[in-house]
Design an enzyme around this catalytic site. Structure first.
Site, short mmCIF file in Angstrom:
data_model
loop_
_atom_site.label_atom_id
_atom_site.label_comp_id
_atom_site.label_asym_id
_atom_site.label_seq_id
_atom_site.Cartn_x
_atom_site.Cartn_y
_atom_site.Cartn_z
N TYR A 108 0.81 -1.22 0.00
CA TYR A 108 0.00 0.00 0.00
C TYR A 108 0.85 1.28 0.00
O TYR A 108 0.83 2.08 -0.94
CB TYR A 108 -0.95 -0.05 1.20
N ILE A 109 1.66 1.46 1.04
CA ILE A 109 2.43 2.71 1.12
C ILE A 109 3.61 2.67 0.14
O ILE A 109 3.89 3.65 -0.56
CB ILE A 109 2.89 2.98 2.57
N ALA A 148 6.65 -4.98 6.09
CA ALA A 148 6.40 -5.36 7.48
C ALA A 148 4.98 -5.87 7.64
O ALA A 148 4.10 -5.53 6.85
CB ALA A 148 6.61 -4.16 8.40
N SER A 162 6.57 3.68 13.54
CA SER A 162 5.14 3.82 13.83
C SER A 162 4.89 4.56 15.13
O SER A 162 5.69 4.47 16.07
CB SER A 162 4.54 2.42 13.92
N TYR A 167 3.65 -5.60 17.75
CA TYR A 167 3.92 -4.80 16.55
C TYR A 167 4.77 -3.57 16.90
O TYR A 167 5.81 -3.32 16.29
CB TYR A 167 2.60 -4.38 15.90
N LYS A 188 8.88 -2.51 15.87
CA LYS A 188 9.31 -1.25 15.24
C LYS A 188 10.36 -0.55 16.11
O LYS A 188 11.32 0.01 15.61
CB LYS A 188 8.09 -0.34 15.01
#
Ligand code: UDP
Length: 359
Positions: free
Chosen positions: A11-12, A74, A116, A140, A144
């Protein structure tokens, strides 16, 4: 610059690829297609393979004379990370260390890392600045944070230069069309609400209506993917070897779940039934960035400051692609097939030649 975008079919990453190409950079994408789509790669060459495969990564870095790596690959679902931490520590930590060590081996030392706001956990004070203590509350967020720390150590010991960009809530799609958000299963608020507008879901559930926020629903800082990408462009140009930048990427504006649903009603013209449900475990009530450091050190300003224009771009994508990317049984294009099969069967003995899908 020659830039390797790891996770560029996601997506990004796919929005980053489009923007790098438009800015005149030469792009190579490495993606294992576990959640990405070859159709999302609209520029440069796509190499299908895994960032944990050091031999492959070293060959991609040297063959393409890569100057800098942007790392988007990720797993990024909080709930899944609680249920399956091993997957998160393997993919987000172990595989990233393999990537860094492949970079180290061939002396490519510039990296932009997708971090994040989940590294902050549940902050005492909002808006969240970079000085806010990082106390993640789920695996998660920990993965990060571990990589942020690893990057600091790699900068000191091996002379890496890095930018760790702490995203708030990525949203929207390229206004040029063709690429957008497609997760399976979908768990993010805006695409879920738009799926209700499309008639694909009966209603949207509001997770918690008893939060200590103005309308009692959770508040988030939604940032357009193209704004995230432009911040990466600014960051990669400012990386200095031996040093690291750690910067929040948000608009600085918070909007509640109810406000997002209402804006989606306005944008789509659909009724969008909503039902009140229980809180989702692990959700902090309010995550809003203090975005001043990004402006100062990156000279960056987001273009989309409120949800309405962001949702308009997302709606355009969902309307044009109601089932997301074409999910055909034929799999990726023929030119990438060898690599996919070799990767999946783990029978690869030599470094495979890159597949090249030039667009
Ligand atoms: N949310 C919701 N209903 C949904 C999905 C999400 O109310 O079906 C809420 C969620 O509790 C959070 C906000 O929407 O407060 C944004 O959630 P999302 O999963 O999009 O991003 P997150 O903030 O978890 O990264």
């Amino acid at each position: 610059m020659n830039v390797l975008v790891v996770g560029g079919a996601g997506y990004i990453g796919s929005h980053m690829v489009r923007q790098l190409h438009a800015a005149g950079h030469r792009v190579t994408v490495l993606d294992n297609l576990s959640t990405g789509f070859p159709e999302a790669v609209t520029a440069g060459n796509l190499v299908v393979g895994d960032m944990a495969d050091q031999e492959l990564v070293k060959s991609v870095l040297t063959e393409n004379s890569i100057d800098a790596v942007m790392h988007f690959a990720a797993c990024a679902l909080v709930g899944e990370s609680v249920a399956s931490p091993a997957k998160y520590y393997r993919n987000n930590v172990l595989a990233t260390i393999e990537l860094l060590d492949a970079m180290r081996a061939v002396e490519v030392k510039r990296i932009v890392f997708s971090s994040s706001c989940a590294t902050y956990g549940i902050p005492d004070v909002v808006p969240i600045s970079e000085a806010t203590p990082q106390n993640p509350v789920n695996p998660y967020g920990f993965t990060k944070l571990v990589i942020e720390r690893a990057l600091e150590d790699y900068a000191k010991a091996y002379g890496f230069g890095f930018a760790a960009l702490r995203y708030f809530n990525a949203a929207g799609a390229s206004p040029l069309g063709g690429i957008g958000e497609d997760h399976d299963p979908e768990s993010h608020l805006i695409p879920l609400v738009l799926q209700v507008a499309l008639g694909q879901r009966k209603h949207i559930s509001i997770f918690g209506t008893d939060w200590p926020t103005p309308d009692s629903t959770c508040v988030r800082d939604y940032i357009h993917v193209d704004d995230l990408s432009s911040a990466h462009l600014a960051a990669v140009e400012r990386i200095e070897l031996g040093k690291g930048l750690k910067v929040n990427l948000g608009t600085g504006n918070g909007f509640s779940v109810k406000q997002i649903i209402e804006t989606c009603r306005e944008v789509t013209g659909h009724e969008i039934p909503a039902i009140e449900s229980d809180r989702r475990p692990g959700d902090p009530p309010e995550l809003v960035a203090d975005a001043s450091l990004a402006k100062e050190v990156l000279g960056w300003e987001p273009k989309y400051l409120t949800p309405k224009p962001i949702i308009e771009t997302a709606w355009k994508w969902h309307q044009s692609n109601p089932t997301g990317y074409a999910k055909t049984d034929t799999g990726p294009p023929a030119s990438t097939k060898y690599l996919v099969e070799a990767y999946l069967s783990k029978k690869q003995t030599a470094v495979p030649k890159q597949s090249e899908i030039t667009r």
